[in-house]
Design an enzyme around this catalytic site. Structure first.
Site, PDB file in Angstrom:
ATOM      1  N   CYS A   1      -7.923   2.274   9.884  1.00 12.94           N
ATOM      2  CA  CYS A   1      -6.746   1.993   9.050  1.00 12.94           C
ATOM      3  C   CYS A   1      -5.794   1.011   9.734  1.00 12.94           C
ATOM      4  O   CYS A   1      -5.287   0.095   9.107  1.00 12.94           O
ATOM      5  CB  CYS A   1      -5.947   3.267   8.782  1.00 12.94           C
ATOM      6  SG  CYS A   1      -6.925   4.712   8.412  1.00 12.94           S
ATOM      7  N   ASP A   2      -5.532   1.213  11.009  1.00 17.27           N
ATOM      8  CA  ASP A   2      -4.407   0.532  11.655  1.00 17.27           C
ATOM      9  C   ASP A   2      -4.793  -0.453  12.759  1.00 17.27           C
ATOM     10  O   ASP A   2      -3.925  -1.155  13.277  1.00 17.27           O
ATOM     11  CB  ASP A   2      -3.445   1.584  12.239  1.00 17.27           C
ATOM     12  CG  ASP A   2      -2.874   2.486  11.144  1.00 17.27           C
ATOM     13  OD1 ASP A   2      -2.701   1.993  10.016  1.00 17.27           O
ATOM     14  OD2 ASP A   2      -2.627   3.670  11.411  1.00 17.27           O
TER      15      ASP A   2
ATOM     16  N   CYS B   1      -6.037   6.741  13.170  1.00 23.67           N
ATOM     17  CA  CYS B   1      -7.118   6.086  12.431  1.00 23.67           C
ATOM     18  C   CYS B   1      -7.201   4.604  12.781  1.00 23.67           C
ATOM     19  O   CYS B   1      -6.398   3.800  12.290  1.00 23.67           O
ATOM     20  CB  CYS B   1      -6.907   6.276  10.926  1.00 23.67           C
ATOM     21  SG  CYS B   1      -8.143   5.445   9.923  1.00 23.67           S
TER      22      CYS B   1
END
Ligand code: NDP
Length: 311
Positions: free
Chosen positions: A138-139, A135
């Site tokens: 997300c990261d 993701c």
């Protein structure tokens, strides 16, 4: 002996299921959550969550799940840490089995989520959340000025690669064939981006690391069989997601890729009294906060539907 009929059984315990538990427990429905043996969903394999509102300095995925779970418990949610093995929604009360044990319920919220697909390499598993991610939203921000790779040739891979160029100094897109499956415009943007280098006919055969973090990948050319090592600090796997819907095949309406279909602007499925929330019905946004949002919607839809049944 007459078997107890629950008001609501929630299947699945990511942010969608847990939020529906908070709302329905506060509405005095006394929900029973069957949270699964790997409770918590995809957040359990996410290190830092920096975009969930309310946590100014971020929080780890497992910590976020733990606090939401405590909040659901505080209002009386009961939990069973086992997997649902079979369901029968053909008549009411609905039937839910956990092994041999049968539970009956007036209503159901399905929040079983989706799972990112991985390559299946042992080294990929070893470095999951330590450089390997599924993701970018997300990261991605953890890879400022670093080199990263994206595996895949679909729209997700294109989108992730373009998103990552905001942070990384270089992004490799590693694709196993000689053309992308992605839509033309997304593919063109990727190929033309100055920070992106596409490696065609290439497969990641090993994730390299120093025991703690990713340091690179071994890439194999699928045509020539040759291999080379590339230095990078992050590897994003974007080879698709699979909704966890095998339990509901033939019962609940799904799209061609297996995501549950809900009625417009609601969480109603094709079976009255069965609601769906979170990634199991959302292949577009797939964020913890959107999952929590639809979990809230499912609890409200369910409460109103139950109320309508009684009157
Ligand atoms: P897709 O199934 O479209 O693409 C998966 C990609 O991963 C393919 O290129 C496939 O290769 C590759 N792949 C699959 N398995 C492996 C493997 N084991 N090793 C290496 N490569 C592998 O999934 P997406 O998540 O990209 O997209 C899902 C759906 O969502 C699509 O319909 C897409 O259009 C849509 N979507 C739309 C977006 C948008 O419009 N903004 C954004 C994101 C998704 P190969 O091509 O060789 O099969």
């Amino acid at each position: 002996m007459d078997q107890k009929i629950e008001n609501l059984i929630i299947i699945g315990s990511g942010p969608a299921g847990l939020t529906s538990a908070i709302y329905s427990a506060r509405a005095r429905l006394e929900p029973l959550m069957i949270e699964g043996e790997e409770a918590g969903g995809q957040l359990m394999i996410t290190t830092e969550v920096e975009n969930y509102p309310g946590f100014e300095h971020g929080i780890t995925g497992p910590e976020l799940i733990a606090v939401i779970r405590k909040q659901a418990e505080r209002f009386g949610t009961r939990f069973i840490t086992r997997n649902v093995t079979k369901v029968d929604f053909s008549q009411r009360p609905f039937k839910v089995w956990v092994g041999e044990k049968l539970y009956l319920s007036k209503s159901i919220i399905v929040s079983t989520g989706a799972s990112a697909q991985y390559l299946g390499l042992p080294s990929e598993k070893q470095y999951l959340s330590r450089g390997v991610s599924a993701c970018a939203t997300c990261d991605g921000a953890f890879f400022r000025d670093m080199v990263v790779g994206v595996v895949g040739g679909g729209d997700t891979a294109m989108e992730e690669a373009q998103f990552l160029t905001r942070f990384a100094k270089k992004v490799y897109v590693i694709h196993r064939r000689d053309h992308f499956r992605a839509s033309k415009i997304m593919a063109e943007r990727t190929v033309q981006h100055p920070k992106i280098e596409v490696l065609w006919n290439s497969e990641v055969s090993e994730v390299l690391g120093d025991g703690k973090n990713v340091t690179g990948v071994k890439v194999k050319n699928t045509q020539e069989g040759s291999t080379k090592d590339l230095t990078m600090q992050g590897l994003f796997i974007a080879i698709g997601h699979k909704p966890n819907t095998s339990l509901f095949k033939g019962l609940l309406d799904m799209n061609e890729t297996g995501y549950l279909v809900t009625k417009a602007n609601s969480t109603y499925t094709n079976i009255e009294g069965v609601f769906a929330a979170g990634d199991v019905q959302d292949h577009v946004y797939r964020q913890a906060i959107t999952a929590a949002g639809t979990g809230c919607m499912a609890a409200i839809d369910c409460e109103r539907w139950l109320d309508g049944q009684e009157h």
